[in-house]
Design an enzyme around this catalytic site. Structure first.
Site, PDB file in Angstrom:
ATOM      1  CD  GLU A  92      16.171  -5.020   2.394  1.00 45.47           C
ATOM      2  OE1 GLU A  92      16.581  -5.831   2.895  1.00 45.47           O
ATOM      3  OE2 GLU A  92      15.683  -4.967   1.383  1.00 45.47           O
ATOM      4  CB  CYS A 123      16.460   1.304  -6.066  1.00 48.92           C
ATOM      5  SG  CYS A 123      14.913   1.108  -5.300  1.00 48.92           S
ATOM      6  CB  CYS A 179       5.817   1.509   3.702  1.00 49.35           C
ATOM      7  SG  CYS A 179       4.839   2.330   2.756  1.00 49.35           S
ATOM      8  CB  CYS A 208       0.809  -2.033  -1.335  1.00 51.70           C
ATOM      9  SG  CYS A 208       0.752  -0.271  -1.526  1.00 51.70           S
ATOM     10  CB  CYS A 236       4.588  -3.813  -1.163  1.00 53.21           C
ATOM     11  SG  CYS A 236       6.035  -3.116  -0.601  1.00 53.21           S
ATOM     12  CB  CYS A 278       9.555  -3.427  -7.683  1.00 50.75           C
ATOM     13  SG  CYS A 278      10.335  -2.711  -8.834  1.00 50.75           S
TER      14      CYS A 278
HETATM   15  N1  SAH Z   1       6.003   3.853  -2.127  1.00 47.20           N
HETATM   16  C1  SAH Z   1       6.214   3.845  -3.398  1.00 47.20           C
HETATM   17  C2  SAH Z   1       7.643   3.551  -3.991  1.00 47.20           C
HETATM   18  C3  SAH Z   1       8.149   2.378  -3.733  1.00 47.20           C
HETATM   19  S1  SAH Z   1       7.599   0.672  -4.375  1.00 47.20           S
HETATM   20  C4  SAH Z   1       5.195   3.287  -4.313  1.00 47.20           C
HETATM   21  O1  SAH Z   1       4.400   2.542  -3.758  1.00 47.20           O
HETATM   22  O2  SAH Z   1       5.112   3.872  -5.443  1.00 47.20           O
HETATM   23  C5  SAH Z   1       8.095   0.985  -5.987  1.00 47.20           C
HETATM   24  C6  SAH Z   1       7.133   0.243  -7.102  1.00 47.20           C
HETATM   25  O3  SAH Z   1       7.132  -1.059  -6.771  1.00 47.20           O
HETATM   26  C7  SAH Z   1       5.704   0.598  -6.777  1.00 47.20           C
HETATM   27  O4  SAH Z   1       4.922   0.890  -7.995  1.00 47.20           O
HETATM   28  C8  SAH Z   1       5.270  -0.455  -6.037  1.00 47.20           C
HETATM   29  O5  SAH Z   1       3.799  -0.824  -6.218  1.00 47.20           O
HETATM   30  C9  SAH Z   1       5.967  -1.811  -6.669  1.00 47.20           C
HETATM   31  N2  SAH Z   1       5.707  -2.794  -5.949  1.00 47.20           N
HETATM   32  C10 SAH Z   1       5.686  -3.177  -4.576  1.00 47.20           C
HETATM   33  N3  SAH Z   1       5.751  -4.449  -4.431  1.00 47.20           N
HETATM   34  C11 SAH Z   1       5.695  -5.125  -5.584  1.00 47.20           C
HETATM   35  C12 SAH Z   1       5.995  -6.428  -5.879  1.00 47.20           C
HETATM   36  N4  SAH Z   1       6.066  -7.357  -4.942  1.00 47.20           N
HETATM   37  N5  SAH Z   1       6.132  -6.684  -7.279  1.00 47.20           N
HETATM   38  C13 SAH Z   1       6.189  -6.013  -8.135  1.00 47.20           C
HETATM   39  N6  SAH Z   1       6.237  -4.689  -7.865  1.00 47.20           N
HETATM   40  C14 SAH Z   1       6.051  -4.226  -6.537  1.00 47.20           C
HETATM   41 FE1  SF4 Z   2       4.779   1.396   0.786  1.00 50.12          FE
HETATM   42 FE2  SF4 Z   2       5.169  -0.927  -0.587  1.00 50.12          FE
HETATM   43 FE3  SF4 Z   2       2.914   0.486  -0.767  1.00 50.12          FE
HETATM   44 FE4  SF4 Z   2       5.328   1.647  -1.665  1.00 50.12          FE
HETATM   45  S1  SF4 Z   2       4.147  -0.453  -2.507  1.00 50.12           S
HETATM   46  S2  SF4 Z   2       3.252   2.383  -0.682  1.00 50.12           S
HETATM   47  S3  SF4 Z   2       6.532   0.877  -0.254  1.00 50.12           S
HETATM   48  S4  SF4 Z   2       3.673  -0.536   0.897  1.00 50.12           S
END
Ligand code: SAH
Ligand code: SF4
Length: 350
Positions: free
Chosen positions: A95, A108, A115, A119, A122, A342
């Site tokens: 995406e 973006c 991934c 997290c 996410c 995000c």
């Molecule tokens: N992998 C990288 C970049 C992608 S995510 C990282 O983790 O930094 C970009 C941002 O969105 C990160 O700060 C991540 O923690 C945040 N993010 C992920 N899931 C989210 C969610 N459900 N709501 C708000 N922010 C989120």
């Molecule tokens: Fe991966 Fe999502 Fe964590 Fe970023 S926030 S490192 S994309 S699992």
């Protein structure tokens, strides 16, 4: 004929020149071909009429233009966000999101299919890891957005890139750096140092390598909690790269590059959005050149947490500013209705 056709989006301008020479052509054709790729945004070799026929037929035989096909395109109701589901050659999907803020267009882009970092909040983390993207697949996303703007005759061209789509960019370091090199070429997409932001979950060796190599980009680090235990509960990667090591790497990065780091903090009600949490962030970042990006949690299927209320976010921000002189922004919630916010990027089915 080479076995695997060369994806032209994989190559820097210098590498393209070397390849043309290797094929026996005059390096003089590099500028025109590069222009077709990144200024004209040509979508096929047929759309390159000013290249000599023999060059074009060689490209057709031994190279490919890694243009990504749109599987699905969705606009958010407010019209500010458009999400592209793009198909890769092996039918995996990624995406890419086009965002418009105050007349500025930002793409973006994704760095991996899925991934591996897991997290909890996410959507990409919830789907797991499939594979790295190649440099060409990363570049092609920027080209896709630039071309879409051109085709729609929009007044704005692509101005900024954020590596905040699917995947952890520092887990795919070499491909991401090659892609950045290509995207920043000033005779092409010209997305230079001030226009590219890379967000990492906190891959310590990657941050130190960025510092050592003085890579031209803005760095964003996903923090989300100010204690090791709190962070490890949200971000499993924190077990591998603990908070104290991460902060030491961030300090080294800022000292070596002279750059401020953006620290991202996903605000989850009752989890990390209290006044005490704000003070913990303030103490943790004390003395560092920092800006905090607060992101109210976006809903995902696999996580039950709920977003912070607006007043709690404002209060958090107020404490950072008044008590710690820390600048911060609350990220606008855009594209939520099309799951392009995000951490909402995931590909449900093939
Ligand atoms: N992998 C990288 C970049 C992608 S995510 C990282 O983790 O930094 C970009 C941002 O969105 C990160 O700060 C991540 O923690 C945040 N993010 C992920 N899931 C989210 C969610 N459900 N709501 C708000 N922010 C989120
Ligand atoms: Fe991966 Fe999502 Fe964590 Fe970023 S926030 S490192 S994309 S699992």
């Amino acid at each position: 004929m080479s076995a695997t056709p060369i994806n032209l989006y994989d190559l820097t301008r210098e590498e393209l020149r070397v390849q043309l020479v290797r094929w026996g052509f005059n390096p003089f054709h590099t500028a025109r071909l590069w222009n077709y790729l990144y200024i004209e945004l040509a979508a096929s070799f047929d759309a390159m009429p000013e290249l000599p026929a023999k060059v074009r037929s060689r490209l057709t035989a031994d190279a490919q233009l890694g243009v990504l096909a749109t599987a699905l395109e969705t606009d958010s109701r407010d019209g500010f966000t458009r999400k592209y589901l793009l198909s890769l050659a092996d039918h995996e999907r990624i995406e890419t999101v086009l965002m418009r803020y105050t007349g500025r267009v930002t793409a973006c882009i994704s760095s991996q299919v899925g991934c591996a970092m897991g997290c909890v909040f996410c959507a990409t983390g919830q789907m797991g890891y499939t594979r790295h993207l190649t440099p060409g697949e990363i570049v092609a996303q920027a080209v896709h957005v630039a071309r879409a703007l051109r085709t729609a005759e929009e007044p704005h061209r692509l101005r900024n890139i954020v590596l905040m789509g699917m995947g952890e960019p520092l887990h795919n370091y070499d491909a991401v750096m090659q892609a950045i090199e290509i995207m920043r070429d000033d005779r092409g997409l010209a997305l230079g140092a001030e226009r590219i932001t890379l967000s990492t979950v906190g891959v310590v060796p990657g941050i130190l390598r960025l510092a050592k190599e003085k890579r031209p980009l803005h760095l964003a680090v996903s923090l989300h909690a100010a204690t090791q235990a709190g962070r490890a509960a949200l971000v499993p990667a924190a077990k591998k790269w603990p908070l104290d090591e991460l902060m030491a790497a961030c300090r080294t990065y800022s000292e070596t590059t002279g750059r401020r780091i953006f620290y991202e903090w996903t605000l989850i009600e009752g989890q990390n959005d209290s006044a005490e949490d704000a003070r913990a962030v303030g103490r943790l970042l004390h003395g560092l050149p920092a800006q905090v990006n607060l992101i109210p949690l976006n809903p995902t299927a696999g996580y039950a947490g709920i977003p912070t209320r607006t007043d709690a976010a404002r209060n958090f921000q107020h404490i950072l500013k008044e008590e710690f002189k820390l600048p911060s922004t609350v990220r606008q919630r855009r594209g939520i209705d099309i799951a392009a916010g995000c951490g909402q990027l995931a590909v449900a089915e093939k």
